[in-house]
Design a protein around this motif. Sequence first.
Motif, PDB file in Angstrom:
ATOM      1  N   UNK A 127       0.872  -1.164   0.000  1.00 51.56           N
ATOM      2  CA  UNK A 127       0.000   0.000   0.000  1.00 51.56           C
ATOM      3  C   UNK A 127       0.914   1.221   0.000  1.00 51.56           C
ATOM      4  N   UNK A 128       0.503   2.281  -0.710  1.00 55.01           N
ATOM      5  CA  UNK A 128       1.387   3.420  -0.924  1.00 55.01           C
ATOM      6  C   UNK A 128       0.693   4.708  -0.485  1.00 55.01           C
ATOM      7  N   UNK A 129       0.901   5.113   0.765  1.00 57.35           N
ATOM      8  CA  UNK A 129       0.335   6.402   1.194  1.00 57.35           C
ATOM      9  C   UNK A 129       1.041   7.557   0.491  1.00 57.35           C
ATOM     10  N   UNK A 130       0.281   8.555   0.123  1.00 55.79           N
ATOM     11  CA  UNK A 130       0.878   9.759  -0.461  1.00 55.79           C
ATOM     12  C   UNK A 130       0.546  11.005   0.360  1.00 55.79           C
ATOM     13  N   UNK A 131      -0.343  10.854   1.349  1.00 58.82           N
ATOM     14  CA  UNK A 131      -0.728  11.987   2.187  1.00 58.82           C
ATOM     15  C   UNK A 131      -1.357  11.459   3.465  1.00 58.82           C
ATOM     16  N   UNK A 132      -1.362  12.287   4.478  1.00 59.52           N
ATOM     17  CA  UNK A 132      -2.136  11.979   5.680  1.00 59.52           C
ATOM     18  C   UNK A 132      -2.841  13.249   6.138  1.00 59.52           C
ATOM     19  N   UNK A 133      -3.870  13.065   6.945  1.00 59.23           N
ATOM     20  CA  UNK A 133      -4.734  14.193   7.359  1.00 59.23           C
ATOM     21  C   UNK A 133      -5.395  14.839   6.153  1.00 59.23           C
ATOM     22  N   UNK A 134      -6.191  14.148   5.353  1.00 62.08           N
ATOM     23  CA  UNK A 134      -6.572  12.747   5.529  1.00 62.08           C
ATOM     24  C   UNK A 134      -5.572  11.799   4.869  1.00 62.08           C
ATOM     25  N   UNK A 135      -5.654  10.533   5.251  1.00 62.37           N
ATOM     26  CA  UNK A 135      -4.835   9.524   4.600  1.00 62.37           C
ATOM     27  C   UNK A 135      -5.307   9.333   3.162  1.00 62.37           C
ATOM     28  N   UNK A 136      -4.369   9.360   2.230  1.00 59.73           N
ATOM     29  CA  UNK A 136      -4.641   9.086   0.824  1.00 59.73           C
ATOM     30  C   UNK A 136      -3.585   8.114   0.329  1.00 59.73           C
ATOM     31  N   UNK A 137      -3.998   7.205  -0.548  1.00 60.90           N
ATOM     32  CA  UNK A 137      -3.087   6.182  -1.068  1.00 60.90           C
ATOM     33  C   UNK A 137      -3.199   6.108  -2.581  1.00 60.90           C
ATOM     34  N   UNK A 139      -4.250   4.555  -5.919  1.00 64.87           N
ATOM     35  CA  UNK A 139      -5.308   3.652  -6.341  1.00 64.87           C
ATOM     36  C   UNK A 139      -5.052   3.142  -7.745  1.00 64.87           C
ATOM     37  N   UNK A 140      -6.064   3.228  -8.574  1.00 64.22           N
ATOM     38  CA  UNK A 140      -5.973   2.668  -9.921  1.00 64.22           C
ATOM     39  C   UNK A 140      -5.260   3.614 -10.886  1.00 64.22           C
ATOM     40  N   UNK A 141      -4.683   3.023 -11.921  1.00 65.53           N
ATOM     41  CA  UNK A 141      -4.219   3.760 -13.106  1.00 65.53           C
ATOM     42  C   UNK A 141      -3.309   4.949 -12.779  1.00 65.53           C
ATOM     43  N   UNK A 142      -2.269   4.708 -11.995  1.00 64.39           N
ATOM     44  CA  UNK A 142      -1.321   5.772 -11.706  1.00 64.39           C
ATOM     45  C   UNK A 142       0.060   5.384 -12.225  1.00 64.39           C
ATOM     46  N   UNK A 143       0.830   6.395 -12.602  1.00 67.77           N
ATOM     47  CA  UNK A 143       2.190   6.168 -13.071  1.00 67.77           C
ATOM     48  C   UNK A 143       3.025   5.491 -11.988  1.00 67.77           C
ATOM     49  N   UNK A 159      -7.327  -1.949  -7.740  1.00 68.20           N
ATOM     50  CA  UNK A 159      -8.679  -2.135  -8.256  1.00 68.20           C
ATOM     51  C   UNK A 159      -9.681  -1.131  -7.734  1.00 68.20           C
ATOM     52  N   UNK A 160      -9.208  -0.117  -7.036  1.00 72.62           N
ATOM     53  CA  UNK A 160     -10.114   0.885  -6.486  1.00 72.62           C
ATOM     54  C   UNK A 160     -10.802   1.667  -7.594  1.00 72.62           C
ATOM     55  N   UNK A 161     -11.975   2.177  -7.293  1.00 67.99           N
ATOM     56  CA  UNK A 161     -12.664   3.031  -8.266  1.00 67.99           C
ATOM     57  C   UNK A 161     -12.027   4.416  -8.330  1.00 67.99           C
ATOM     58  N   UNK A 162     -11.234   4.759  -7.329  1.00 67.93           N
ATOM     59  CA  UNK A 162     -10.582   6.065  -7.273  1.00 67.93           C
ATOM     60  C   UNK A 162      -9.092   5.922  -7.565  1.00 67.93           C
ATOM     61  N   UNK A 163      -8.530   6.941  -8.154  1.00 73.89           N
ATOM     62  CA  UNK A 163      -7.091   6.933  -8.397  1.00 73.89           C
ATOM     63  C   UNK A 163      -6.311   7.218  -7.113  1.00 73.89           C
ATOM     64  N   UNK A 164      -6.915   7.980  -6.208  1.00 78.08           N
ATOM     65  CA  UNK A 164      -6.257   8.309  -4.943  1.00 78.08           C
ATOM     66  C   UNK A 164      -7.285   8.183  -3.815  1.00 78.08           C
ATOM     67  N   UNK A 165      -7.590   6.949  -3.398  1.00 75.46           N
ATOM     68  CA  UNK A 165      -8.611   6.756  -2.366  1.00 75.46           C
ATOM     69  C   UNK A 165      -8.233   7.432  -1.042  1.00 75.46           C
ATOM     70  N   UNK A 166      -9.241   7.957  -0.360  1.00 73.63           N
ATOM     71  CA  UNK A 166      -9.067   8.487   0.990  1.00 73.63           C
ATOM     72  C   UNK A 166      -9.476   7.413   1.990  1.00 73.63           C
TER      73      UNK A 166
END
Length: 231
Positions: A127-137, A139-143, A159-166
Amino acid sequence: MSLVPSLTEAIAATDAELLVGATDWCTHPAGLDVPRVGGTKWPDVARVRALEPDLVVANAEENRPEDVAALRDAGLFVWVTAPATVAQALGSLGRLCAVLGDPDPGWLGQARAAWVSPPALPAVRGVVPIWRRPWMVLGRDTFAGDVLARLGVVNVFAGSTDRYPKLAPGDLGGIEADLVVFPDEPYAFTPDDGPEAWPQARPVFVSGRHLTWYGPSLAEAPAVLTRQLGG
């Protein structure tokens, strides 16, 4: 004119004399001496226009659509990139270099060669967090997700519906993963800021420039990231 740090580096590595300006966040190459036009978000449109660039290079994620529209309304030609895979990034860079007058600079050849058969870890779930407060990771179709997949890291949220799920803080402990991959940008995760929220997985810290930038750093990325991911 470049509004994207990775493309600023790519243009400078191809022919630095072509750059008439860059953002405050364009840190590579070191010592780049060109006029600065503000951030990747909210660049100074009047300043960009005053520099009279023939071409402004932007990115669909790093730059706001309204800023791109304002630059175009000002009569500037803006080229917007949006690669979601390593192959797309290399193709986009090739087209950019061709426009710059050098379709096959040495650094691009090295980057292409580095990704023909990159070193890979035994498959691990990450899993790849890219932010916190809120946590974002990721998701799909990213470089960055494609970069990691090529190196053996299977993104739990691919397989998430979002590219950067919260994610809610209470959800983190229940996510099944072998690795938590912490880049040092855009959020500067550290051993004391991030891993405590993911006790179930091994934390690894990687270079954000090698994970998310597409430019000369792609030549080094497989070796650098594999070494960092292997711990």
